[in-house]
Design a protein around this motif. Sequence first.
Motif, PDB file in Angstrom:
ATOM      1  N   PRO A   1      -5.354  -9.408  31.349  1.00  8.61           N
ATOM      2  CA  PRO A   1      -6.123  -7.402  31.090  1.00  8.61           C
ATOM      3  C   PRO A   1      -4.993  -7.206  31.946  1.00  8.61           C
ATOM      4  O   PRO A   1      -3.999  -7.809  32.380  1.00  8.61           O
ATOM      5  CB  PRO A   1      -7.486  -8.148  32.507  1.00  8.61           C
ATOM      6  CG  PRO A   1      -7.426  -9.449  32.233  1.00  8.61           C
ATOM      7  CD  PRO A   1      -6.364 -10.496  31.868  1.00  8.61           C
ATOM      8  N   PHE A   2      -5.173  -5.700  31.717  1.00  9.25           N
ATOM      9  CA  PHE A   2      -4.347  -4.860  32.230  1.00  9.25           C
ATOM     10  C   PHE A   2      -4.874  -2.953  32.259  1.00  9.25           C
ATOM     11  O   PHE A   2      -5.835  -3.106  30.981  1.00  9.25           O
ATOM     12  CB  PHE A   2      -2.987  -4.603  31.627  1.00  9.25           C
ATOM     13  CG  PHE A   2      -2.476  -3.816  29.860  1.00  9.25           C
ATOM     14  CD1 PHE A   2      -2.619  -2.364  30.062  1.00  9.25           C
ATOM     15  CD2 PHE A   2      -3.346  -5.010  28.634  1.00  9.25           C
ATOM     16  CE1 PHE A   2      -2.440  -2.397  28.066  1.00  9.25           C
ATOM     17  CE2 PHE A   2      -3.285  -4.010  27.692  1.00  9.25           C
ATOM     18  CZ  PHE A   2      -2.920  -3.545  27.327  1.00  9.25           C
ATOM     19  N   THR A   3      -4.366  -2.432  32.220  1.00  6.92           N
ATOM     20  CA  THR A   3      -4.788  -0.433  32.600  1.00  6.92           C
ATOM     21  C   THR A   3      -3.557  -0.093  32.199  1.00  6.92           C
ATOM     22  O   THR A   3      -2.517  -0.182  32.518  1.00  6.92           O
ATOM     23  CB  THR A   3      -4.842  -0.349  34.787  1.00  6.92           C
ATOM     24  OG1 THR A   3      -6.126  -1.444  34.258  1.00  6.92           O
ATOM     25  CG2 THR A   3      -5.416   0.907  34.116  1.00  6.92           C
ATOM     26  N   ASP A   4      -4.084   0.838  30.735  1.00  8.06           N
ATOM     27  CA  ASP A   4      -3.311   1.385  30.510  1.00  8.06           C
ATOM     28  C   ASP A   4      -2.842   2.778  31.181  1.00  8.06           C
ATOM     29  O   ASP A   4      -3.140   2.728  32.121  1.00  8.06           O
ATOM     30  CB  ASP A   4      -3.300   1.822  28.901  1.00  8.06           C
ATOM     31  CG  ASP A   4      -4.366   3.081  28.418  1.00  8.06           C
ATOM     32  OD1 ASP A   4      -4.898   3.398  29.894  1.00  8.06           O
ATOM     33  OD2 ASP A   4      -5.414   3.004  27.612  1.00  8.06           O
ATOM     34  N   GLY A   5      -1.512   3.629  30.572  1.00  5.81           N
ATOM     35  CA  GLY A   5      -1.349   4.583  30.854  1.00  5.81           C
ATOM     36  C   GLY A   5      -2.292   5.824  31.270  1.00  5.81           C
ATOM     37  O   GLY A   5      -1.841   6.669  32.395  1.00  5.81           O
ATOM     38  N   GLU A   6      -2.954   5.861  30.352  1.00 15.54           N
ATOM     39  CA  GLU A   6      -4.119   6.749  30.643  1.00 15.54           C
ATOM     40  C   GLU A   6      -5.783   5.953  31.883  1.00 15.54           C
ATOM     41  O   GLU A   6      -6.364   6.285  32.000  1.00 15.54           O
ATOM     42  CB  GLU A   6      -4.966   7.254  29.208  1.00 15.54           C
ATOM     43  CG  GLU A   6      -3.890   7.664  29.131  1.00 15.54           C
ATOM     44  CD  GLU A   6      -4.815   7.785  27.168  1.00 15.54           C
ATOM     45  OE1 GLU A   6      -5.222   7.490  26.984  1.00 15.54           O
ATOM     46  OE2 GLU A   6      -3.718   7.941  25.804  1.00 15.54           O
TER      47      GLU A   6
END
Length: 145
Positions: free
Chosen positions: A77-82
């Motif tokens: 899991p990760f959070t993108d640039g947006e």
Amino acid sequence: MALHLIKLCVGADSVEDLRGWIDFRLGQQRGAGREPRQVHTTRMTPKRAGEIVGTGSLYWVIKGRVQCRQRILDLEPFTDGEGISRCNIVLEPKLVLTRSQPKRPFQGWRYFKEEDVPADLKSGEEGLAVLPAGMRNELADLGLI
């Protein structure tokens, strides 16, 4: 018992098409000096990761039929640039052909229980693997394979 994921393989017309795409992406990574790994990014993170990672597979639906699978090595899991949550599904780059099984369209990925998955093509059925996908699908529809 393993838990699997199933997903539509949008843009691929055949298993061979998917294999070519995988080889191309791995080659790009090698060319850029990175260690090659196959990752499929999705919007939602599976909550049942412990039942999937290392034992489960991602089954690909190509042209309305489950036709192959890849073993799931990890879920990242990760959070993108947006600021949008995403998940990388890290896959073993090897495609395993399965018996062809019809599947209606759906969005995103779904859990796929062990009792619902099609069997892998077995040793001795290698001849089926070299048949064109359309012919394999027709033979499966007729109950001949």
